[in-house]
Scaffold this motif. Structure first.
Motif, PDB file in Angstrom:
ATOM      1  N   SER A   1     -26.659 -22.858 -17.210  1.00  0.00           N
ATOM      2  CA  SER A   1     -26.719 -21.512 -17.771  1.00  0.00           C
ATOM      3  C   SER A   1     -28.121 -20.934 -17.649  1.00  0.00           C
ATOM      4  O   SER A   1     -29.106 -21.606 -17.961  1.00  0.00           O
ATOM      5  CB  SER A   1     -26.313 -21.557 -19.250  1.00  0.00           C
ATOM      6  OG  SER A   1     -26.627 -20.343 -19.900  1.00  0.00           O
TER       7      SER A   1
ATOM      8  N   VAL B   1     -21.584 -19.273 -21.897  1.00  0.00           N
ATOM      9  CA  VAL B   1     -21.778 -17.944 -21.314  1.00  0.00           C
ATOM     10  C   VAL B   1     -20.479 -17.151 -21.419  1.00  0.00           C
ATOM     11  O   VAL B   1     -19.382 -17.709 -21.353  1.00  0.00           O
ATOM     12  CB  VAL B   1     -22.240 -17.993 -19.838  1.00  0.00           C
ATOM     13  CG1 VAL B   1     -23.474 -18.856 -19.682  1.00  0.00           C
ATOM     14  CG2 VAL B   1     -21.140 -18.458 -18.919  1.00  0.00           C
TER      15      VAL B   1
ATOM     16  N   ALA C   1     -21.715 -24.409 -20.009  1.00  0.00           N
ATOM     17  CA  ALA C   1     -22.474 -25.092 -18.955  1.00  0.00           C
ATOM     18  C   ALA C   1     -22.814 -26.522 -19.356  1.00  0.00           C
ATOM     19  O   ALA C   1     -22.714 -26.903 -20.526  1.00  0.00           O
ATOM     20  CB  ALA C   1     -23.748 -24.313 -18.649  1.00  0.00           C
TER      21      ALA C   1
END
Length: 427
Positions: free
Chosen positions: A72, A79, A89
């Motif tokens: 990320s 996200v 992530a």
């Protein structure tokens, strides 16, 4: 960990399934007599990233055995990708600065591509990747929005999403290939070209044989860019009031490409899509270890009414669906009141068939599981619609599957409009 190098003859379908334009070809292949180590790959994601482009790339590369880090560029791992899809992530890009990667590949989407471009840590990583003559890639808006301004496309041929071609032109020789390989750089056009893009990355990282081995089970199209077709039997109108409400269950082991393509495309069509986890928490770990976050738990959706219930595949996910009494009850009720329901990949065989939800219906499923269907007369079709039932075969048929749903709900004109916008069908 060494990867098995023996490729079954039946899996060698040939890279004629996707068109890759290649210049100054750099060989990343290794001898078939030597063990093939996992290639290290970085896939950065951001708020506004196009989720199909991110997830398809991650999934296909992990199928090839690559060690993929999803990173990320935001301050947190989670996200908010495009179309309301949340991806978690593995790491932050800011913590990856000391890593050495065989490939860094950027998904597109707006403002995702802008957010990637504005990440100084990612810019430094990609510039170092270029200076070290290692492979880097981008799809959709990112070649023009990120790679171009970073100066890593100078003197190279590259492609991108059509509306960004003018922005790309000063930074590279802009071409309209679905996938463009020039030296150490691979670029592609949009969501509808991403599976071809990802398989091309596998070939660059490993070898053509590995790309063939990976692409076979994806059930990819051989006629990329042409209009899709569906097999429809006993046609009926799928009706709804105002906006269709659609339930998409997900579970640990769900095939992430299939889930994300269905959700993304149906939300592009402005359907009200509710993503429900059949697990005890919203976050699930999909089949290729992509972490997705549902909107609600299935318990919270069980008392609602839906115009369509559609199941993604994935072996573990399909088994979880089959074991969920609440979900099976919802599906049975959907059938009883003659409302649409559907499934793709493993789910027709492992969920619908055992619970009597294919009785009197024609269907298809993942090729290796079609023998579990009591009626196999239509299994060779990529998408089969039989009245209120819709089924399909696998990751490579997911766009056709989702577009067929759009067509049933909103008409073919709308479906083709979306298909062209995604570059799945030639604009």
């Amino acid at each position: 960990m060494a990867l098995r190098l023996v490729v079954p003859h039946s899996a060698l379908l040939g890279l004629s399934q996707f068109k890759v334009t290649s210049l100054k070809k750099r060989c990343f292949s290794i001898s078939a007599t030597m063990a093939s180590p996992a290639r290290k790959v970085l896939v950065p994601i951001a708020n506004g990233t196009e989720p199909m482009e991110a997830v398809i790339t991650i999934d296909v590369l992990r199928r090839a055995g690559a060690d993929v880090t999803v990173a990320s560029v935001e301050k947190q791992l989670s996200v908010d990708a495009g179309h309301g899809i949340k991806i978690v992530a593995d790491a932050l890009v800011s913590d990856c600065g000391d890593g050495v990667f065989d490939l860094i590949t950027l998904p597109g989407g707006m403002p995702g591509a802008t957010n990637l471009r504005d990440c100084a840590a990612l810019e430094s990583l990609v510039k170092k990747q270029a200076a070290d003559e290692r492979l880097y890639a981008a799809v959709c808006a990112s070649p023009a929005v990120a790679l171009g301004p970073w100066g890593v496309l100078k003197g190279l041929k590259a492609t991108c999403y059509p509306s960004f071609m003018e922005q790309l032109a000063p930074c590279a020789t802009a071409v309209e290939s679905r996938v463009q390989v020039d030296g150490r750089v691979v670029t592609s056009r949009g969501p509808g070209t991403t599976m071809e893009f990802a398989v091309a990355l596998v070939e660059q990282l490993y070898r053509k044989e590995k790309a063939n081995e990976v692409s076979g089970p994806l059930v990819m199209r051989s006629n990329h860019g042409e209009e899709y077709t569906i097999r429809e039997l006993n046609p009926v109108e799928w009706t709804f009031n105002n906006c269709p409400k659609i339930l998409v269950p997900i579970a640990n082991g769900t095939e992430e490409m299939e889930a994300v393509m269905i959700i993304d495309i149906l939300r592009r069509a402005k359907a009200n899509v509710v993503v429900a986890s059949v697990e005890n928490e919203l976050e699930i770990l999909a089949s290729r270890k992509v972490k997705l976050v549902a909107d609600v738990l299935l318990d919270d959706a069980a008392n609602l009414s839906f115009d369509l219930i559609v199941l993604p595949g994935g072996l573990g996910g399909a088994q979880a669906f089959a074991n969920s009494e609440k979900l099976v009850d919802l599906l049975k009720k959907q059938r009883e009141i003659n409302k649409p329901y559907g499934a793709i990949c493993a789910s027709p065989a492992l969920v619908l068939e055992p619970h009597g939800l294919l009785k009197g219906k024609k269907a298809t499923a993942f090729p290796a599981m079609c023998n579990k269907l009591s009626d196999q007369s239509e299994v060779e079709n990529r998408v089969v619609v039989d009245g209120t039932l819709i089924t399909s075969r696998g990751p490579g048929t997911s766009m056709e599957f989702a577009l067929a749903i759009v067509e049933k709900l909103f008409g073919r004109v709308k479906a083709l409009e979306l298909a062209k916008a995604m570059l799945f069908v030639y604009p």
